[in-house]
Design a protein around this motif. Structure first.
Motif, PDB file in Angstrom:
ATOM      1  N   GLY A  38      18.937  17.025 -34.318  1.00 19.62           N
ATOM      2  CA  GLY A  38      19.493  18.488 -34.119  1.00 19.62           C
ATOM      3  C   GLY A  38      18.569  19.640 -33.798  1.00 19.62           C
ATOM      4  N   THR A  41      20.534  24.227 -37.857  1.00 24.30           N
ATOM      5  CA  THR A  41      21.227  23.749 -38.845  1.00 24.30           C
ATOM      6  C   THR A  41      22.167  24.869 -39.823  1.00 24.30           C
ATOM      7  N   ALA A  59      31.483  20.928 -43.217  1.00 17.58           N
ATOM      8  CA  ALA A  59      30.562  20.819 -41.935  1.00 17.58           C
ATOM      9  C   ALA A  59      31.243  20.331 -40.842  1.00 17.58           C
ATOM     10  N   GLU A  60      31.940  19.399 -41.189  1.00 11.70           N
ATOM     11  CA  GLU A  60      32.643  18.245 -40.105  1.00 11.70           C
ATOM     12  C   GLU A  60      33.598  19.385 -39.362  1.00 11.70           C
ATOM     13  N   GLY A  63      31.531  21.604 -37.097  1.00  4.84           N
ATOM     14  CA  GLY A  63      30.909  20.865 -36.079  1.00  4.84           C
ATOM     15  C   GLY A  63      32.067  20.668 -34.797  1.00  4.84           C
ATOM     16  N   TYR A  76      26.897  17.326 -32.635  1.00  5.85           N
ATOM     17  CA  TYR A  76      26.431  17.560 -34.051  1.00  5.85           C
ATOM     18  C   TYR A  76      26.386  16.430 -35.003  1.00  5.85           C
ATOM     19  N   ASN A  77      25.899  16.511 -36.247  1.00 12.57           N
ATOM     20  CA  ASN A  77      25.969  15.354 -37.139  1.00 12.57           C
ATOM     21  C   ASN A  77      25.891  16.343 -38.665  1.00 12.57           C
ATOM     22  N   VAL A  78      26.658  15.640 -39.565  1.00 14.95           N
ATOM     23  CA  VAL A  78      26.588  16.051 -40.622  1.00 14.95           C
ATOM     24  C   VAL A  78      25.848  15.191 -41.946  1.00 14.95           C
ATOM     25  N   LEU A  83      25.141  21.108 -41.644  1.00 13.77           N
ATOM     26  CA  LEU A  83      25.471  20.573 -40.148  1.00 13.77           C
ATOM     27  C   LEU A  83      24.479  20.913 -39.228  1.00 13.77           C
ATOM     28  N   ILE A  85      23.229  20.919 -35.542  1.00 15.50           N
ATOM     29  CA  ILE A  85      23.606  21.430 -34.261  1.00 15.50           C
ATOM     30  C   ILE A  85      22.769  20.985 -33.280  1.00 15.50           C
TER      31      ILE A  85
END
Length: 591
Positions: A38, A41, A59-60, A63, A76-78, A83, A85
């Motif tokens: 990412g 964040t 966060a999800e 996102g 994105y990932n959590v 989070l 980005i």
RNA sequence: GGUCUCGUAGCUCAGUUGGAUAGAGCAUCAGAUUUCUAAUCUGACGGUCGUGGGUUCGAGCCCCGCCGAGAUCACCA
């Protein structure tokens, strides 16, 4: 464009859309750590009261919203409530083309800032402590310029007082008329020699008087050379022609010497003030302070301010005989400068041993009702210590500025000679490069440390040329310039080439770092810290070196990719040059 | 004694308004060069963040105590 601000806005919109109004201060965007995927964040913990969900669920949801509603967001990932980005390559490509020739020059602010630094005494040559002062002052001035301020670099020369008379007297008594020309000594060193000479004779006389039965205090007061020096100071104040002439002659020698040292250090000034012209300033303020009831006169005629209610002490402003002290002068010069130069801010680059002085100075000015007292900053830098502790002239542990500079340049020359890289240079070019590299090593060594902190200098271990050093950064620049020369020789056009189909992660990483430069300049300006610039440029050079190692630029077969890489390299070189310039460090075309 | 600053790897230093597993360089050890400059790159080793409490979902960072180092408290500048 400010990417963090942009993302903060977007994230605030996301939270508002999902959960209702939120305090924007709770929306925290920061750069994603290297170990995670990412670019930026979002920290969700402060938002949990608004979302009323678990960190990961919050966060999800954010996102999903960002990926759907913000075109620049590519994914994105959590992880554990953070989070991460990712932004699209096309977004970074656009930022890349934003990087112009004057990147890092911030818009004009209209403010006028004076930076006072150096401020030497004219009784001895400059030493390592002065080097830190000079390099810091110059660099901070350059950084403030880049931040869009109008900057006046000022030097206040302490050219009068008992310490000057000591050198003058000793020269008169013991030199036999020696001059810089006759002795071959640099003027400031010659005068410094007689300052030391005074001390030697003074000590001997004290010893004699004590042997004759006087107490130590009496002996110090009654030593003939001391009495003669004090007499000389009185004559100077009365403008006695002989003393005044000697003073002018010897100070002239010192200025010639300082000029050479300043030139070697690459520092300069827009204005030079002499204490002999300003030491009477401030007396008018004493009257003003008395009228306002801020100051009080005692029976002996001396004037004081009582700062005990502020947790400080009582401070003298005028002696019983009507003469002024250091504080009085500084009050006077500050007032004069703000008025004459229409200053918005005043920065004093002065060692932390004077913290108390500046605390008192600001306090008195604000008690006198000057609102600009708050615009005075004491840039309080730490001492340079040696492995055995502080530099002490008596123990001969002072590291002379001229000697150190000469050593560094010589070491750089030997280093270059041993690699054979300068074999096909003219002697002039080799001199030039040795000077740049030697000074680069010295300057970076000093400036990479947080100004406020005490730093250590070990002369025996001499300054490095590898690793986190000036030459490392200069070398990166020289390598890039070499590639660009070869590209030009080969007739490779890269400035107007089309964008490539895709970018390597290392290339995006470099663009990201380049994009940070203006923010780094701003931060360095706010904190008055060249170290911030140094750390940034070093990281940039390191990233580029890794990239350079793994990917060839000139041998890249795809022409669009090759052109992009040349552009990238050229922008890296330019930002390195700009950053180093803010530190007062030159970067060579080859080394 | 009062006030202020500092204490992070063997050494020199980073560590944004409190955020994820505390990072670099040097030194030590092991590697990389038919290659656009090896003053380069890759990896390993190395930490009770002086110490004891507290605040917090979360402390190297904020608060208090203690230990240690430095500066300063001039009718010097």
């Amino acid at each position: 464009m400010n990417i963090e601000k942009f993302l903060t806005e977007k994230a605030t919109q996301a939270v508002t859309a999902l959960y209702g109004a939120v305090d924007p201060a709770l929306v925290q965007i920061q750069k994603t750590r290297k170990e995670f995927v990412g670019d930026y964040t979002l920290v969700t913990f402060p938002l949990l009261k608004t979302s009323r969900l678990s960190p990961d669920a919050t966060a999800e949801a954010i996102g999903v919203w960002l990926a759907a509603n913000v075109t620049e967001v590519s994914g994105y990932n959590v992880i554990k409530g953070f989070l991460n980005i990712s932004l699209a390559d096309s977004f970074w490509a656009a930022r890349f083309s934003d990087i112009s020739a004057d990147y890092g020059r911030l818009p004009a602010t209209g403010r006028t800032v004076m930076v006072e630094y150096s401020s030497p005494n004219t009784n001895k040559p400059l030493h390592l402590g002065h080097i830190r002062n000079n390099l810091l002052g110059y660099s901070v001035a350059e950084i403030l310029k880049a931040n869009g301020h109008r900057v006046i670099k000022a030097n206040l020369v302490n050219d009068r007082g008992i310490h000057i008379c000591k050198s003058m007297l000793a020269w008169q008594l013991y030199s036999g008329g020696e001059t810089p020309e006759s002795s071959g000594l640099k003027g400031d060193h010659l005068v410094g020699k007689y300052y030391v000479e005074f001390d030697k004779h003074y000590k001997a006389e004290i010893k004699e008087l004590m042997a004759a039965g006087q107490s130590e205090d009496d002996a110090k007061r009654n030593a003939p050379v001391m009495l003669a020096a004090q007499d000389m100071l009185r004559k100077w104040e009365a403008h006695d022609p002989e003393v005044y002439g000697l003073w002018q002659k010897m100070n002239g020698w010192v200025y010639d010497g300082f000029e050479q040292t300043y030139k070697a250090l690459g520092v300069d000034f827009d204005k030079t003030y002499y204490e002999s012209n300003t030491y009477l300033l401030g007396k008018a303020l004493v009257g003003e302070g008395l009228e306002k009831g801020v100051f009080k006169k005692r029976d002996d005629g001396s004037v004081w301010i009582d700062l005990t209610p502020d947790g400080l002490d009582e401070k003298l402003l005028l002696r019983g005989d009507g003469t002024s002290v250091y504080m009085t002068q500084d009050l006077g010069t500050a007032t004069q400068r703000f008025a004459e130069e229409k200053l918005d801010d005043m920065i004093y680059v002065v060692g932390n041993e004077q913290n108390y002085h500046f605390q008192v100075l600001k306090l008195i000015l604000s008690k006198l009702g000057y609102a600009w007292a708050d615009n005075i900053t004491h840039l309080s830098y730490g001492m340079v210590e040696l492995p055995e502790g502080k530099m002490k002239s008596r123990e001969g542990t002072v590291v002379d500025a001229d000697d150190l500079v000469a050593d560094m340049v010589e070491t750089a020359r030997e280093m270059s000679a041993s690699t054979g890289k300068l074999d096909d240079c003219t002697p002039d070019q080799a001199d030039q490069i040795s000077r740049m590299v030697g000074m680069g090593a010295l300057k970076y060594f000093i400036l990479k440390v947080d100004p406020r902190k005490t730093m250590l200098f070990d002369p025996k271990e001499s300054i490095d040329f590898n690793g986190n050093t000036g030459p490392f950064i200069q070398y990166t620049h020289a390598r890039i310039r070499s590639i660009l020369r070869k590209a030009a020789e080969g007739g490779i056009e890269y400035l107007n080439a089309p964008a490539p189909a895709s970018y390597l992660p290392e290339e995006v990483a470099l663009v990201k770092q380049l994009v940070d430069f203006p923010a780094v300049v701003a931060q360095a300006g706010e904190q008055f810290s060249p170290a911030v610039i140094g750390a940034y440029v070093y990281e940039l050079a390191k990233t580029f070196n890794g990239y350079y190692h793994d990917h060839s630029i000139l041998k890249e077969p795809d022409q669009a990719v090759r052109a992009m890489r040349l552009q990238l390299a050229s922008k890296v070189a330019r930002v390195i040059r700009s950053g180093m310039q803010l530190l007062g460090i030159e970067v060579p075309e080859r080394m």
